[in-house]
Design an enzyme around this catalytic site. Structure first.
Site, PDB file in Angstrom:
ATOM      1  N   HIS A   1      12.022  25.829 -12.834  1.00 61.24           N
ATOM      2  CA  HIS A   1      10.861  25.587 -13.381  1.00 61.24           C
ATOM      3  C   HIS A   1      10.848  26.035 -14.802  1.00 61.24           C
ATOM      4  CE1 HIS A   1       8.030  23.947 -10.210  1.00 61.24           C
ATOM      5  NE2 HIS A   1       8.884  24.647  -9.384  1.00 61.24           N
ATOM      6  N   PRO A   2      10.291  24.911 -15.698  1.00 62.07           N
ATOM      7  CA  PRO A   2      10.137  25.171 -17.137  1.00 62.07           C
ATOM      8  C   PRO A   2       9.201  25.947 -17.580  1.00 62.07           C
ATOM      9  CG  PRO A   2       9.247  23.041 -16.621  1.00 62.07           C
ATOM     10  CD  PRO A   2       9.715  23.588 -15.297  1.00 62.07           C
TER      11      PRO A   2
ATOM     12  N   SER B   1       7.376  17.081 -14.535  1.00 64.01           N
ATOM     13  CA  SER B   1       6.581  17.998 -15.526  1.00 64.01           C
ATOM     14  C   SER B   1       6.089  17.513 -16.662  1.00 64.01           C
ATOM     15  CB  SER B   1       7.937  19.118 -15.625  1.00 64.01           C
ATOM     16  OG  SER B   1       7.929  19.690 -14.248  1.00 64.01           O
TER      17      SER B   1
ATOM     18  N   GLU C   1       2.701  16.119 -15.797  1.00 66.39           N
ATOM     19  CA  GLU C   1       1.555  17.479 -15.277  1.00 66.39           C
ATOM     20  C   GLU C   1       1.354  18.056 -16.536  1.00 66.39           C
ATOM     21  OE1 GLU C   1       3.880  17.424 -10.961  1.00 66.39           O
ATOM     22  OE2 GLU C   1       4.316  18.974 -12.673  1.00 66.39           O
ATOM     23  N   GLN C   2       2.305  18.541 -17.420  1.00 61.14           N
ATOM     24  CA  GLN C   2       1.751  19.316 -18.503  1.00 61.14           C
ATOM     25  C   GLN C   2       1.017  18.359 -19.653  1.00 61.14           C
ATOM     26  OE1 GLN C   2       4.504  22.143 -20.495  1.00 61.14           O
ATOM     27  NE2 GLN C   2       5.892  22.455 -18.449  1.00 61.14           N
TER      28      GLN C   2
ATOM     29  N   PHE D   1       6.342  31.868 -15.642  1.00 54.13           N
ATOM     30  CA  PHE D   1       5.023  31.432 -15.023  1.00 54.13           C
ATOM     31  C   PHE D   1       4.888  30.259 -14.574  1.00 54.13           C
ATOM     32  CE2 PHE D   1       0.434  30.257 -15.729  1.00 54.13           C
ATOM     33  CZ  PHE D   1      -0.204  31.211 -15.156  1.00 54.13           C
TER      34      PHE D   1
ATOM     35  N   ALA E   1       0.182  25.374 -10.849  1.00 54.95           N
ATOM     36  CA  ALA E   1      -0.205  23.903 -10.531  1.00 54.95           C
ATOM     37  C   ALA E   1      -1.287  23.549 -11.552  1.00 54.95           C
ATOM     38  CB  ALA E   1      -0.737  23.873  -9.177  1.00 54.95           C
ATOM     39  N   VAL E   2      -0.731  22.984 -12.741  1.00 58.62           N
ATOM     40  CA  VAL E   2      -1.521  22.662 -13.749  1.00 58.62           C
ATOM     41  C   VAL E   2      -2.702  21.732 -13.400  1.00 58.62           C
ATOM     42  CG1 VAL E   2       0.218  23.227 -15.760  1.00 58.62           C
ATOM     43  CG2 VAL E   2      -0.107  20.832 -14.408  1.00 58.62           C
TER      44      VAL E   2
END
Length: 470
Positions: free
Chosen positions: A370-371, A387, A390-391, A422, A425-426
């Site tokens: 994961h980034p 990703s 999501e971000q 870290f 789930a954004v």
């Protein structure tokens, strides 16, 4: 590979709005089984007398002998019970579907004509009212063909619906092969549904064994008409309330001429019909009406089903759900998948099982894949599409210089302490909530964070699958 063919999901938690005609809150569908003259009897070439669904509870077959009492009980259904029910339903203008045993229909021409003049649907109930469970497939196929031929000859029309009742594991496939518009040899739902049989989309309209007068003739059944009425009323009330709440259903009721047609029982049926007819938004329908309506409003929809995909297709579709970890999809494909896995929750469960059963090192590899949040990969545009979306949805692509500095510092400290990024789930949070969780969780011990990060990875996967599947 193991595949589980039974469908334990059905319509799922949110059943479709059936859109019953006129905005009806409930469809009430009543079946009258016409079996009299088609039951086991040595006069019909059978090896023994009938022993099922009569006033003689617990009756046994008499091999090679006529059972005079049993025969006369069945005869009552044709001679008296049918006409009593015919008068009741025609006087109330309530349409029926008749499950007609072809050989029984052939022995009851007056009753058949009365059914037709009343506008009742006559569906096929097989050639004879006998058990099919031990019947060889070819013999059952031949009996279905003969039932259709005789039914058409007797009534003038080919049956569009099928219900064997005393069926075999092959019955539905064979009836579909015979080209039925609907089949009812199932008790699996309160709404119709489609199944794929060979290359055919087959409509299934479930039947009932609980709202059924057969329980007057079985142990732990109905002892009086009042019990039958109470059970039908409670069933109606429950489904009517669901309809008022926007979850309309179908109430199936099964009747037999020789059972409910008795004077001591028919008044309970009349009380129920009066009760149901006294409500607004009740559609009394024949099964063929429901079949035509469902085919028009809810035609079958073809889509790739995860449980039926090849390994390659499954991994191509779901290999990226867990970040850069296609091995999870590969292992999930090897589990016992079935129709219950052809939805977001089903695929998620399979993927999560593969993830949870992996070694700690393997799961750590997933976490490290994961980034960082709002990190260098995001700035360089090197995140996966999932990703990135999501971000961005949480506003992490629109940080101020101060926010970017805070996230960079937190990312570095977190990885230095725990050995993996870290993960959160954004979609469950906004930018402020993400920052607050980051600052809180960084103080946890590594074991606590490892477990939490794994839960968050599964939650992220769940969101991604919800974008792809029902």
């Amino acid at each position: 590979m193991t595949r589980y063919i039974r469908d334990m999901r059905g319509h799922g938690p949110d059943a479709p709005d059936p859109k019953w005609p006129g905005g009806a809150k409930i469809a009430v569908q009543i079946v009258l089984n016409y079996e009299e003259g088609g039951e086991n009897c040595i006069l019909h070439g059978d090896a023994a007398s009938e022993a099922f669904l009569s006033e003689i509870v617990g009756a046994a077959q008499w091999p090679g002998q006529r059972h005079w009492n049993m025969e006369s009980i069945y005869e009552y259904g044709a001679r008296a019970g049918f006409w009593r029910l015919h008068r009741l339903f025609t006087s109330m203008n309530i349409p029926l579907t008749v499950y007609g045993v072809a050989s029984a229909l052939a022995r009851s021409p007056e009753q058949v004509r009365a059914m037709q003049l009343a506008g009742w649907e006559i569906a096929s109930h097989g050639l004879k009212w006998v058990e099919h469970k031990d019947m060889p497939e070819e013999e059952e196929r031949a009996q279905i063909a003969e039932a259709i031929r005789l039914h058409t000859e007797v009534t003038g029309e080919r049956p569009r619906g099928w219900y064997t009742g005393r069926c075999s594991v092959n019955t539905i496939a064979l009836a579909a092969e015979a080209g039925m518009d609907y089949i009812s040899d199932t008790y699996a739902d309160d709404l119709p549904y489609w199944v794929k049989i060979a290359d055919r989309d087959q409509l299934i309209i479930p039947y009932t064994l609980d709202c059924n007068d057969m329980r007057f003739a079985t142990p732990q059944g109905f002892n009086s008409g009042d019990q039958f009425f109470a059970y039908l009323k409670d069933s109606f009330d429950a489904l009517y309330a669901e309809g008022e709440a926007g979850q309309a259903k179908m109430l199936s009721i099964g009747l037999h001429c020789r059972l409910i047609g008795r004077p001591g029982r028919v008044m309970a049926l009349k009380r129920f019909l009066d009760y149901a007819a006294g409500h607004e938004g009740v559609w009394f329908a024949r099964r063929i009406d429901i079949a035509d309506h469902w085919a028009r409003e809810h035609p079958p929809v073809d889509r790739p089903l995860p449980s039926q995909m090849s390994r390659e297709d499954f991994v191509a579709a779901y290999g990226g759900i867990f970040e850069h970890s296609p091995w999870i999809a590969e292992r999930a494909w090897g589990l016992e998948l079935g129709p219950a896995h052809d939805c977001a929750a089903g695929v998620h469960n399979a993927l999560a099982r593969a993830f949870r059963s992996a070694s700690r090192e393997e799961r750590l590899g997933v976490l490290r894949a994961h980034p960082d949040l709002a990190g260098k990969l995001a700035a360089a545009g090197r995140l996966t599409a999932e990703s990135t979306s999501e971000q961005a949805g949480a506003g992490l692509n629109m940080l101020t210089d101060e926010e970017r500095e805070v996230f960079t510092r937190l990312n570095t400290s977190y990885v230095d302490k725990h050995g993996f990024p870290f993960i959160i789930a954004v979609r469950d949070h906004d930018k402020a909530s993400i920052r607050a969780n980051f600052e809180r969780r960084i103080g946890n011990d590594t074991e606590t964070e490892f477990a939490e990060a794994c839960r968050q990875v599964e939650r992220i996967a769940e969101f991604r699958l919800m974008d792809l599947l029902p």
